[in-house]
Structure formats: structure tokens, C-alpha cells
Design an enzyme around this catalytic site. Structure first.
Site, PDB file in Angstrom:
ATOM      1  N   LEU A  14     -31.529  87.365 -17.224  1.00  0.00           N
ATOM      2  CA  LEU A  14     -31.397  87.733 -18.635  1.00  0.00           C
ATOM      3  C   LEU A  14     -31.022  89.206 -18.764  1.00  0.00           C
ATOM      4  CD1 LEU A  14     -31.748  87.236 -21.688  1.00  0.00           C
ATOM      5  CD2 LEU A  14     -34.207  87.627 -21.377  1.00  0.00           C
ATOM      6  N   TYR A  15     -31.676  90.056 -17.986  1.00  0.00           N
ATOM      7  CA  TYR A  15     -31.386  91.488 -18.052  1.00  0.00           C
ATOM      8  C   TYR A  15     -31.898  92.185 -16.797  1.00  0.00           C
ATOM      9  CZ  TYR A  15     -36.313  92.243 -19.248  1.00  0.00           C
ATOM     10  OH  TYR A  15     -37.688  92.270 -19.231  1.00  0.00           O
ATOM     11  N   GLY A  42     -33.840  95.770 -15.670  1.00  0.00           N
ATOM     12  CA  GLY A  42     -34.620  96.854 -16.238  1.00  0.00           C
ATOM     13  C   GLY A  42     -33.990  98.216 -16.007  1.00  0.00           C
ATOM     14  N   HIS A  50     -30.009  82.777 -20.152  1.00  0.00           N
ATOM     15  CA  HIS A  50     -31.403  82.840 -19.705  1.00  0.00           C
ATOM     16  C   HIS A  50     -31.584  82.323 -18.283  1.00  0.00           C
ATOM     17  CE1 HIS A  50     -35.871  82.005 -20.396  1.00  0.00           C
ATOM     18  NE2 HIS A  50     -35.717  83.252 -20.813  1.00  0.00           N
ATOM     19  N   LYS A  75     -31.961  82.208 -14.354  1.00  0.00           N
ATOM     20  CA  LYS A  75     -32.413  83.119 -13.304  1.00  0.00           C
ATOM     21  C   LYS A  75     -32.213  82.447 -11.948  1.00  0.00           C
ATOM     22  CE  LYS A  75     -34.521  84.288 -17.216  1.00  0.00           C
ATOM     23  NZ  LYS A  75     -35.909  84.598 -17.429  1.00  0.00           N
ATOM     24  N   ASP A 103     -25.085  85.108   0.479  1.00  0.00           N
ATOM     25  CA  ASP A 103     -24.247  84.641   1.592  1.00  0.00           C
ATOM     26  C   ASP A 103     -24.004  83.135   1.558  1.00  0.00           C
ATOM     27  OD1 ASP A 103     -23.701  87.108   2.653  1.00  0.00           O
ATOM     28  OD2 ASP A 103     -25.310  87.056   4.132  1.00  0.00           O
TER      29      ASP A 103
END
Length: 455
Positions: free
Chosen positions: A63-64, A66, A152, A154, A159
């Protein structure tokens, strides 16, 4: 969950075949190569290890990022400097990723030096929801525009071989004191290929981050004008079913498969005298009505693990956000009352709710663990980015995996993961909702029906 399960690997494999669905791929894996991580610090150190040892490719979807993640950025920079063949592809949300927070910087700013230094090898994409266009884009203020939809997913792939599936974002709280779930699949190229192809497809209709000369703005966003299903024939002890949800783009695969799985487990509970039990966790308790209905009507036993108000990421937030935990508490109370009525009508039914509360920590875990029959360890788990609420179904881009396994070591690790979460929980009773800290302002109850679809 009583004595040891008598189910054989062959019988379990047949059950997994029955749980399959024609609209989702089935990827065979080796359960010995799957690792369940238990702590945020473990997740962070694993991320750094994989970045530092990557030789060909790194794909990060979150999502983002930090604003304080200098060590993570430095690890990427060092890996690129060491390996001339390494390519880094990063995908995050365009709204959250361009929101200015620390000293006027946004997550997008963090990647400008890498894009400028390695323009041919670092590719950063920012997804922008199609719902935020026209008049909405002009009138919706920052932060509130994120209620319309976010990227959203994750997933972290290295590799073309190692995949970390989680619900955790890439920021300091998720690396220190925000509890989530994390499973590492190593030496599984088919699963890695699925996620890299998925992320590449999303990038094609996302903005691309480009660095600009120092004399102008720091960056600009520009635009450019699935793996095949497998089967059960490969000798293995575990299988992964990945599923994705992009309702704004007309794709509801995860919603359809997840509800199919819950219905299939209800059928199992109705035919197996030993029944089925499920541990179901979500950081934000606002389950969509179809999921609530499937839980309430199911013959399976459900224990729900959710964040206590103090463990909610919005606890003690500023402005109107500080009322978010109160709203979730009221959603929880609504479901609690429905569950009590369902159990009164069905004496053999059991639904419990437990709240996670660990001093100084927040809770962000999500997923399910299923125990079939007399199993003492789960043979099925679901994990990924979805919180199973209205916005997960209708607004955000989500991805989950359903893991079926006969591998006893992996099943024990999954059981330990779940029991570790339960160590910090308290069982909810009706009295808890009468406590002073749980009182819901009248205006929150009034607006609740209108805001539910944005949570």
C-alpha cells in the site's frame, strides 16, 4: 479440536480437490520450503536478507512505504550497485504514495534517487483508482479520497523463486510492533511467476514514476498507452490457490472463491460428525454481509480474532479518524448480537469473538485457519491483504492465497502462529460493550450505515 486426526494425506488431498474451483489456479508447492514468520522484526530481517541476496529481480507490492525506511532503500541501492543485472519493480498506491507527510515528502519522493540513478533498472508504478476522476478528483480532499479505492496487495517476490505473502506494508510500525501474518515460499517459481505477472499487469494501467531535473519538481507521474491453472498431478504435499479482487475493474475472483470455500467447509461440517472449526482474524471488523451470513448460517465452529479498540491502528488518531475504532466496535457489537441470536436458534452452534490487545502493539493480522474433523493442526489457511469488509470487496485491489497442506511441520507452524496470536486475546462478552470506553456517540451510529462501504 480433540485427539490427533486420523485423516491420511490421500484423504486430505481428495478433500482439497473437492475444495478447488474452476475459476482459480492451483499451484503445487513443497510444504518443507514454506516458512511461517511470527514477529514483525522477523519479517523485516527476512525482507532485508532477500533484497541483499537478490541477483536478478525484486518485485515489491505494498500500500505504501514509510518515510523513515532509509535502511530498506539503502539495501535496494546496495543490491543494485552490486549486481548489474538486477531489476527492481515496485508497485504501491498512487493516493497514499503521494500523500505528503514528513517534512513535505511522500513515499514517492523516497524512490526518486533510485529512479534517477538506475533509470533502466528501477521501475516504480503507482496505481490510481478509476473512481477518483472528474468532479471527485477536484472536490475530495487528501486522505478522504483514499476511501474511494486503494492498491492494497502485499506481495514480495525475489529472483522469480521466493515469495512472501503478507498483509504487512513497508513501514516502521509493521517492522516493530504491528502484528500481522507472513509466510515465505522459497524455491517455488510457479507461485512467484503468478505474482510477478499479476503485478506487471497492474503496472500497465498505473502511473510510472519518473525523476526530473533538480531545477523542477522532484518527480512526475506518466502513463503508458495470469499464470495458467495447474492441477494435482505433480507429486507434492501442499497446494496454493491464489485469488485476486479488483471489483472496480470488474474482477471478483477472490470474493467468489472465498465464499465458495466457506460454503464448501459448511458442507464438510454437515457431513463429518467431528465437524470443522475455524479461526478467523481481521484487523478491522466490518465483514461484508455475505461473509457474515455464511458464518452465521454455517455448521462449522468459528472463533473470530479481531483488534481491540486500543490495538486498532486509528486508536488515538487526530481529528475524525479517532472515531474509527469506535465505529468498528459498534460493527462488532452488531455482529455479536446476531451471533447470540443464531446460537439461541441452533443450540449446537458456536461462534466466539476474541479481541487482540498487547500493550504498545497494534494488530493488523488477517486470514483463516481451518481444522477439519479431529485435526489438532490446520490443514488449510487463508492469508493475504483482504480484511473481508465492504471496501475489500468493492473498492480496493486485493490478493490472497489459500494454502492446503498435508506437511506436518508446516501445519504445526501454522497452528503455533495462530496460538501465538490468541495468547494476547480476551473473549468478548456482552458486558464489554457497556464499558465507558466503548460507548458510541449518537452521531457515529447515525452515519454508520452511510460510511460502512468505505471501511
Amino acid at each position: 479440536m480433540s485427539a490427533s486426526s486420523a485423516s491420511t494425506p490421500e484423504a486430505l488431498e481428495q478433500q482439497f480437490r473437492d475444495f478447488a474451483h474452476p475459476d482459480v489456479p492451483i499451484i503445487p508447492i513443497n510444504g518443507q520450503r514454506a516458512t511461517v514468520l511470527s514477529e514483525p522484526t522477523e519479517f523485516y530481517q527476512t525482507l532485508l536478507h532477500e533484497i541483499r541476496n537478490a541477483k536478478r529481480s525484486i518485485h515489491l507490492s505494498t500500500l505504501y512505504i514509510g518515510h523513515a525506511e532509509t535502511e530498506l532503500l539503502q539495501a535496494l541501492d546496495d543490491a543494485l550497485a552490486r549486481n548489474a543485472q538486477l531489476e527492481v519493480r515496485i508497485l504501491f498506491d498512487g493516493l497514499r504514495g503521494t500523500r505528503q507527510r514528513h517534512r513535505g515528502n511522500s513515499p514517492a519522493d523516497l524512490f526518486v534517487p533510485l529512479v534517477q540513478r538506475y533509470p533502466q533498472r528501477v521501475h516504480v508504478a503507482l496505481y490510481h483508482t478509476p473512481q477518483l476522476a472528474g468532479w471527485r478528483q477536484r472536490v475530495y480532499p487528501e486522505r478522504y479520497n483514499e476511501t474511494l479505492g486503494l492498491m492494497h496487495i502485499k506481495a514480495y517476490v525475489f529472483d522469480g523463486s521466493t515469495t512472501i505473502v503478507s498483509g504487512a506494508n513497508l513501514s516502521v510500525d509493521y517492522f516493530t510492533q504491528r502484528q500481522d501474518r507472513y509466510v515465505v515460499f522459497r524455491e517455488e517459481p510457479q507461485l512467484a511467476r503468478y505474482f510477478t505477472q499479476l503485478l506487471d499487469v497492474i503496472r500497465r494501467f498505473s502511473y510510472r514514476l519518473e525523476g526530473t531535473p533538480p531545477s523542477s519538481s522532484k518527480y512526475r507521474l506518466v502513463t503508458d498507452e495470469a499464470a495458467p491453472p495447474s492441477n494435482f498431478t505433480t507429486p507434492t504435499d501442499s497446494w496454493v490457490i491464489p485469488s485476486i479482487q479488483m471489483a472496480q475493474l470488474g474482477l471478483r475472483q477472490d470474493e467468489q472463491y472465498f465464499q465458495h470455500l466457506l460454503r464448501r467447509l459448511d458442507q464438510q461440517a454437515r457431513t463429518d460428525p467431528a465437524g470443522v472449526s475455524a479461526q478467523f482474524t481481521s484487523a478491522y471488523f466490518n465483514f461484508a454481509e455475505p461473509i457474515q451470513r455464511l458464518i452465521l448460517d454455517s455448521r462449522a465452529e468459528f472463533n473470530l480474532i479481531i483488534a481491540a479498540p486500543e490495538a486498532n491502528g486509528f486508536f488515538n488518531a487526530r481529528g475524525i479518524s479517532k472515531y474509527v475504532p469506535v465505529a468498528y466496535s459498534d460493527f462488532e457489537y452488531d455482529f455479536y448480537r446476531r451471533a447470540q441470536r443464531a446460537m439461541q436458534m441452533q443450540p449446537n452452534k458456536r461462534i466466539t469473538i476474541q479481541e487482540y490487545h498487547r500493550p504498545g502493539w497494534t494488530f493488523h493480522g488477517k486470514g483463516l485457519w481451518f481444522y477439519l474433523g479431529k485435526e489438532t493442526t490446520p490443514s488449510i489457511t487463508v492469508l493475504g491483504s483482504s480484511n473481508y469488509g465492504y471496501r475489500s470487496l468493492e473498492r480496493d485491489l486485493e490478493a490472497q492465497v489459500t494454502l492446503f497442506t498435508t506437511n506436518q511441520k508446516l501445519r504445526q507452524a501454522l497452528h503455533t502462529e495462530m496460538m501465538d496470536l490468541r495468547r494476547y486475546t480476551n473473549t468478548v462478552t456482552g458486558d464489554i460493550f457497556t464499558q465507558v470506553g466503548r460507548r458510541v456517540p449518537t452521531w457515529v451510529r447515525m452515519v454508520k450505515p452511510f460510511i460502512r462501504g468505505f471501511f
